[in-house]
Design a protein around this motif. Structure first.
Motif, PDB file in Angstrom:
ATOM      1  N   MET A   1       0.806  -1.211   0.000  1.00 21.91           N
ATOM      2  CA  MET A   1       0.000   0.000   0.000  1.00 21.91           C
ATOM      3  C   MET A   1       0.846   1.272   0.000  1.00 21.91           C
ATOM      4  N   VAL A   2       1.932   1.271   0.745  1.00 23.37           N
ATOM      5  CA  VAL A   2       2.785   2.458   0.808  1.00 23.37           C
ATOM      6  C   VAL A   2       3.411   2.732  -0.554  1.00 23.37           C
ATOM      7  N   ALA A   3       3.927   1.693  -1.206  1.00 21.06           N
ATOM      8  CA  ALA A   3       4.536   1.866  -2.522  1.00 21.06           C
ATOM      9  C   ALA A   3       3.500   2.323  -3.543  1.00 21.06           C
ATOM     10  N   TRP A   4       2.275   1.792  -3.443  1.00 21.44           N
ATOM     11  CA  TRP A   4       1.232   2.197  -4.386  1.00 21.44           C
ATOM     12  C   TRP A   4       0.873   3.665  -4.203  1.00 21.44           C
ATOM     13  N   ALA A   5       0.735   4.103  -2.951  1.00 21.61           N
ATOM     14  CA  ALA A   5       0.395   5.502  -2.701  1.00 21.61           C
ATOM     15  C   ALA A   5       1.517   6.421  -3.184  1.00 21.61           C
ATOM     16  N   ASP A   6       2.785   6.030  -2.966  1.00 25.65           N
ATOM     17  CA  ASP A   6       3.910   6.821  -3.474  1.00 25.65           C
ATOM     18  C   ASP A   6       3.845   6.937  -4.990  1.00 25.65           C
TER      19      ASP A   6
ATOM     20  N   THR B   1      -2.831  14.092  -4.236  1.00 25.24           N
ATOM     21  CA  THR B   1      -2.476  14.472  -2.875  1.00 25.24           C
ATOM     22  C   THR B   1      -2.501  13.249  -1.970  1.00 25.24           C
ATOM     23  N   ARG B   2      -1.466  13.089  -1.144  1.00 25.47           N
ATOM     24  CA  ARG B   2      -1.402  11.933  -0.251  1.00 25.47           C
ATOM     25  C   ARG B   2      -2.532  11.978   0.769  1.00 25.47           C
ATOM     26  N   ARG B   3      -3.161  10.830   0.993  1.00 25.20           N
ATOM     27  CA  ARG B   3      -4.258  10.712   1.950  1.00 25.20           C
ATOM     28  C   ARG B   3      -3.960   9.583   2.936  1.00 25.20           C
ATOM     29  N   PRO B   4      -4.571   9.598   4.116  1.00 25.05           N
ATOM     30  CA  PRO B   4      -4.349   8.501   5.069  1.00 25.05           C
ATOM     31  C   PRO B   4      -4.971   7.199   4.594  1.00 25.05           C
ATOM     32  N   PHE B   5      -4.373   6.088   5.017  1.00 25.03           N
ATOM     33  CA  PHE B   5      -4.919   4.771   4.714  1.00 25.03           C
ATOM     34  C   PHE B   5      -6.079   4.480   5.666  1.00 25.03           C
TER      35      PHE B   5
ATOM     36  N   CYS C   1      -6.840   2.523   0.365  1.00 27.36           N
ATOM     37  CA  CYS C   1      -6.379   3.892   0.182  1.00 27.36           C
ATOM     38  C   CYS C   1      -7.092   4.467  -1.028  1.00 27.36           C
ATOM     39  N   PHE C   2      -7.767   5.595  -0.868  1.00 31.23           N
ATOM     40  CA  PHE C   2      -8.362   6.322  -1.977  1.00 31.23           C
ATOM     41  C   PHE C   2      -7.679   7.679  -2.109  1.00 31.23           C
ATOM     42  N   LEU C   3      -7.334   8.042  -3.326  1.00 30.95           N
ATOM     43  CA  LEU C   3      -6.745   9.343  -3.621  1.00 30.95           C
ATOM     44  C   LEU C   3      -7.616  10.004  -4.677  1.00 30.95           C
ATOM     45  N   TRP C   4      -7.991  11.255  -4.456  1.00 36.35           N
ATOM     46  CA  TRP C   4      -8.904  11.887  -5.402  1.00 36.35           C
ATOM     47  C   TRP C   4      -8.406  13.247  -5.856  1.00 36.35           C
ATOM     48  N   TRP C   5      -8.955  13.649  -6.986  1.00 36.97           N
ATOM     49  CA  TRP C   5      -8.641  14.942  -7.577  1.00 36.97           C
ATOM     50  C   TRP C   5      -9.328  16.027  -6.762  1.00 36.97           C
TER      51      TRP C   5
ATOM     52  N   ASP D   1      -9.580   2.431 -30.154  1.00 38.03           N
ATOM     53  CA  ASP D   1     -10.586   2.334 -29.092  1.00 38.03           C
ATOM     54  C   ASP D   1     -11.651   3.420 -29.190  1.00 38.03           C
ATOM     55  N   GLY D   2     -11.900   3.904 -30.415  1.00 39.89           N
ATOM     56  CA  GLY D   2     -13.036   4.791 -30.611  1.00 39.89           C
ATOM     57  C   GLY D   2     -12.731   6.237 -30.871  1.00 39.89           C
ATOM     58  N   GLU D   3     -11.499   6.681 -30.657  1.00 37.60           N
ATOM     59  CA  GLU D   3     -11.134   8.049 -30.989  1.00 37.60           C
ATOM     60  C   GLU D   3      -9.636   8.142 -31.222  1.00 37.60           C
ATOM     61  N   GLU D   4      -9.216   9.191 -31.922  1.00 38.25           N
ATOM     62  CA  GLU D   4      -7.808   9.355 -32.269  1.00 38.25           C
ATOM     63  C   GLU D   4      -7.064  10.091 -31.171  1.00 38.25           C
ATOM     64  N   GLY D   5      -5.816   9.663 -30.966  1.00 42.06           N
ATOM     65  CA  GLY D   5      -4.983  10.325 -29.983  1.00 42.06           C
ATOM     66  C   GLY D   5      -3.710   9.545 -29.762  1.00 42.06           C
ATOM     67  N   ALA D   6      -3.036   9.844 -28.659  1.00 41.95           N
ATOM     68  CA  ALA D   6      -1.789   9.172 -28.314  1.00 41.95           C
ATOM     69  C   ALA D   6      -1.861   8.668 -26.879  1.00 41.95           C
ATOM     70  N   SER D   7      -1.411   7.431 -26.673  1.00 43.24           N
ATOM     71  CA  SER D   7      -1.405   6.811 -25.347  1.00 43.24           C
ATOM     72  C   SER D   7       0.017   6.602 -24.859  1.00 43.24           C
ATOM     73  N   ILE D   8       0.224   6.821 -23.577  1.00 40.28           N
ATOM     74  CA  ILE D   8       1.444   6.408 -22.887  1.00 40.28           C
ATOM     75  C   ILE D   8       1.009   5.359 -21.879  1.00 40.28           C
ATOM     76  N   TYR D   9       1.418   4.120 -22.085  1.00 33.70           N
ATOM     77  CA  TYR D   9       1.063   3.045 -21.158  1.00 33.70           C
ATOM     78  C   TYR D   9       2.096   2.992 -20.039  1.00 33.70           C
ATOM     79  N   PHE D  10       1.639   2.827 -18.799  1.00 34.44           N
ATOM     80  CA  PHE D  10       2.567   2.717 -17.673  1.00 34.44           C
ATOM     81  C   PHE D  10       1.965   1.803 -16.617  1.00 34.44           C
ATOM     82  N   ALA D  11       2.772   1.461 -15.614  1.00 35.09           N
ATOM     83  CA  ALA D  11       2.343   0.474 -14.624  1.00 35.09           C
ATOM     84  C   ALA D  11       2.628   0.965 -13.215  1.00 35.09           C
ATOM     85  N   ASP D  12       1.843   0.458 -12.266  1.00 32.13           N
ATOM     86  CA  ASP D  12       2.115   0.734 -10.859  1.00 32.13           C
ATOM     87  C   ASP D  12       3.016  -0.374 -10.307  1.00 32.13           C
ATOM     88  N   PRO D  13       3.432  -0.321  -9.043  1.00 28.69           N
ATOM     89  CA  PRO D  13       4.383  -1.307  -8.516  1.00 28.69           C
ATOM     90  C   PRO D  13       3.879  -2.752  -8.548  1.00 28.69           C
TER      91      PRO D  13
END
Length: 204
Positions: free
Chosen positions: A12-17, A26-30, A46-50, A111-123
């Motif tokens: 959880m800590v690595a995911w939040a980082d 913004t970092r939030r408490p677990f 852990c939920f993080l929101w805009w 996938d239905g519209e034109e654009g550019a994707s950057i694929y990335f991964a979490d820990p």
């Protein structure tokens, strides 16, 4: 718009980082870390929101170790976020700075519209993407993080029967499949009124 997207994590800590560094949230408490919570069997989450909006992502601590993930851009489900095309290089530099695995920008309309994707991964190998559409929907960047990451743009799921899924969403949500000559074979695109998409890929 899409309200939230949730994944599992083994750390959880690595995911939040990752979420703070990679997306600018913004970092939030677990939740669930007290003895009282453990006695009630409350899950560690852990939920993080805009700021200022309903868009959020979250993670639940898993009881088992995740299996290895597929290559970037191939794993399902996958969640995307709006970014501006002129900010692509800035996002790539940030991902590199925090050693977050990612692809180069991929131009696509599959996938239905034109654009550019950057694929990335979490820990944990959960996959995400930054989506820079050719035509940005009104309001997509109205709520954005400090790192200029906008709302959830789309979510991609696997599906064994596209027609049945399409019928479900039409009956219960009033969303009809979007038709486009660019959409890849074996892909169902369901567009929400503001512009975000639910995408289903045919799988075995």
């Amino acid at each position: 718009w899409i309200d939230h997207f949730v994944v599992g994590t083994n750390d959880m800590v690595a995911w939040a980082d990752w979420a703070v560094n990679g997306i600018g949230l913004t970092r939030r408490p677990f939740t669930g870390l007290t003895t009282a919570a453990r006695k009630k069997n409350i899950k560690i989450i852990c939920f993080l929101w805009w700021e200022g909006g309903s868009c959020r992502i979250g993670a639940f601590l898993q009881p088992e170790i995740y299996p290895p993930a597929n290559e970037l851009g191939k794993e399902l489900p996958r969640c995307g976020f709006y970014i501006r095309r002129e900010d692509i290089d800035m996002h790539l530099r940030r991902l590199d700075r925090y050693k977050i695995p990612h692809t180069d920008p991929v131009k696509t309309g599959a996938d239905g519209e034109e654009g550019a994707s950057i694929y990335f991964a979490d820990p944990d190998g959960n996959q995400w993407e930054f989506w820079a559409p050719v035509l940005m929907p009104d309001g997509a960047m109205e709520i954005a993080t400090e790192e200029k990451v906008g709302r959830i743009s789309h979510v991609v799921y696997g599906c064994r029967e596209l027609a049945r899924t399409a019928a479900f969403f039409e009956k219960y949500c009033g969303i009809e499949p979007e038709q486009s000559s660019q959409t890849a074979e074996g892909t169902l695109v369901l567009r929400l009124r503001a512009g975000a998409r639910l995408v289903y890929k045919l799988v075995d």
